[in-house]
Design a protein around this motif. Structure first.
Motif, PDB file in Angstrom:
ATOM      1  N   SER A   3      29.057  -6.003  13.197  1.00 19.07           N
ATOM      2  CA  SER A   3      28.822  -4.840  14.053  1.00 19.07           C
ATOM      3  C   SER A   3      28.412  -3.622  13.226  1.00 19.07           C
ATOM      4  CB  SER A   3      30.077  -4.506  14.860  1.00 19.07           C
ATOM      5  OG  SER A   3      31.060  -3.940  14.011  1.00 19.07           O
ATOM      6  N   GLU A   4      27.771  -2.688  13.903  1.00 18.37           N
ATOM      7  CA  GLU A   4      27.367  -1.447  13.245  1.00 18.37           C
ATOM      8  C   GLU A   4      28.593  -0.708  12.716  1.00 18.37           C
ATOM      9  OE1 GLU A   4      24.583   2.464  14.121  1.00 18.37           O
ATOM     10  OE2 GLU A   4      25.280   1.270  15.803  1.00 18.37           O
ATOM     11  N   LYS A   5      29.646  -0.673  13.500  1.00 23.47           N
ATOM     12  CA  LYS A   5      30.879   0.013  13.091  1.00 23.47           C
ATOM     13  C   LYS A   5      31.466  -0.639  11.844  1.00 23.47           C
ATOM     14  CE  LYS A   5      35.381   1.481  14.747  1.00 23.47           C
ATOM     15  NZ  LYS A   5      36.326   1.509  15.849  1.00 23.47           N
ATOM     16  N   GLU A   6      31.477  -1.963  11.819  1.00 27.28           N
ATOM     17  CA  GLU A   6      32.008  -2.683  10.660  1.00 27.28           C
ATOM     18  C   GLU A   6      31.171  -2.389   9.415  1.00 27.28           C
ATOM     19  OE1 GLU A   6      32.996  -7.306   9.327  1.00 27.28           O
ATOM     20  OE2 GLU A   6      32.059  -6.910  11.260  1.00 27.28           O
TER      21      GLU A   6
ATOM     22  N   GLY B 285      24.351 -12.595   5.952  1.00 22.69           N
ATOM     23  CA  GLY B 285      25.438 -12.700   6.915  1.00 22.69           C
ATOM     24  C   GLY B 285      25.412 -11.660   8.026  1.00 22.69           C
ATOM     25  N   PHE B 286      24.357 -10.855   8.106  1.00 27.19           N
ATOM     26  CA  PHE B 286      24.280  -9.829   9.141  1.00 27.19           C
ATOM     27  C   PHE B 286      23.850 -10.396  10.494  1.00 27.19           C
ATOM     28  CE2 PHE B 286      24.222  -7.206   5.377  1.00 27.19           C
ATOM     29  CZ  PHE B 286      24.968  -6.109   5.759  1.00 27.19           C
ATOM     30  N   LEU B 287      23.064 -11.461  10.462  1.00 23.83           N
ATOM     31  CA  LEU B 287      22.575 -12.087  11.683  1.00 23.83           C
ATOM     32  C   LEU B 287      22.914 -13.570  11.679  1.00 23.83           C
ATOM     33  CD1 LEU B 287      18.938 -10.606  11.856  1.00 23.83           C
ATOM     34  CD2 LEU B 287      20.932  -9.861  13.176  1.00 23.83           C
ATOM     35  N   LYS B 288      22.992 -14.132  12.867  1.00 21.17           N
ATOM     36  CA  LYS B 288      23.075 -15.583  13.012  1.00 21.17           C
ATOM     37  C   LYS B 288      22.058 -15.987  14.069  1.00 21.17           C
ATOM     38  CE  LYS B 288      27.152 -15.083  15.917  1.00 21.17           C
ATOM     39  NZ  LYS B 288      28.563 -15.409  16.072  1.00 21.17           N
ATOM     40  N   ARG B 289      21.635 -17.226  13.998  1.00 21.19           N
ATOM     41  CA  ARG B 289      20.589 -17.662  14.915  1.00 21.19           C
ATOM     42  C   ARG B 289      21.021 -18.917  15.653  1.00 21.19           C
ATOM     43  NH1 ARG B 289      15.950 -20.440  11.083  1.00 21.19           N
ATOM     44  NH2 ARG B 289      17.322 -22.020  10.232  1.00 21.19           N
TER      45      ARG B 289
ATOM     46  N   PHE C 170      16.348 -12.821   5.332  1.00 26.18           N
ATOM     47  CA  PHE C 170      17.227 -12.167   4.366  1.00 26.18           C
ATOM     48  C   PHE C 170      18.509 -11.681   5.044  1.00 26.18           C
ATOM     49  CE2 PHE C 170      13.292 -10.800   1.726  1.00 26.18           C
ATOM     50  CZ  PHE C 170      13.311 -11.989   1.022  1.00 26.18           C
ATOM     51  N   LEU C 171      18.367 -11.090   6.227  1.00 28.67           N
ATOM     52  CA  LEU C 171      19.531 -10.600   6.965  1.00 28.67           C
ATOM     53  C   LEU C 171      20.461 -11.750   7.357  1.00 28.67           C
ATOM     54  CD1 LEU C 171      17.782  -7.911   9.160  1.00 28.67           C
ATOM     55  CD2 LEU C 171      19.503  -7.491   7.392  1.00 28.67           C
TER      56      LEU C 171
END
Length: 120
Positions: free
Chosen positions: A70-73, A52-56, A47-48
């Motif tokens: 990023s967390e800041k974004e 678009g939060f993760l890429k593999r 799901f992540l």
């Protein structure tokens, strides 16, 4: 970015933001007890990735997942969404709310003003 994380997704992303790239097995091992099953974590990671939060990337017979946002974004986007939704796009209204609720003191407000002046 308008995607919002569920509580479980945010828990996983916090691990990625703290530790960096990893495979699902490492992610499961990084989670507190009681640990969710490998399959459950794998589904949440999918799901992540779809959000678009993760890429593999493939490594041997597994995938390594890395942060794509990023967390800041993410936190900045989340704050912006709240300001847009509840404060009519007015950050001044947010600051005013904090002042009224006594969650922001005058010294903190002076620090914010100094930061703004120094950034210009």
């Amino acid at each position: 970015m308008k995607q919002i994380l569920t509580a479980k997704e945010e828990e996983l992303m916090n691990v990625f933001w703290q530790k960096g790239e990893m495979c699902i097995r490492d992610l499961v091992n990084s989670l507190p007890e009681p640990k969710p099953s490998y399959t459950t974590v794998s589904t949440q990671v999918s799901f992540l990735e779809n959000k678009g939060f993760l890429k593999r990337r493939p490594i041997a017979n597994t995938f390594i997942y890395e942060v794509n946002i990023s967390e800041k974004e993410y936190r900045g986007s989340t704050v912006s969404n709240i300001v847009e939704r509840y404060y009519n796009n007015s950050f001044a209204s947010v600051v005013s709310q904090f002042l009224e609720d006594e969650k922001l003191g005058i010294d903190e407000l002076k620090e914010i003003i100094a930061q703004i002046e120094n950034s210009k």
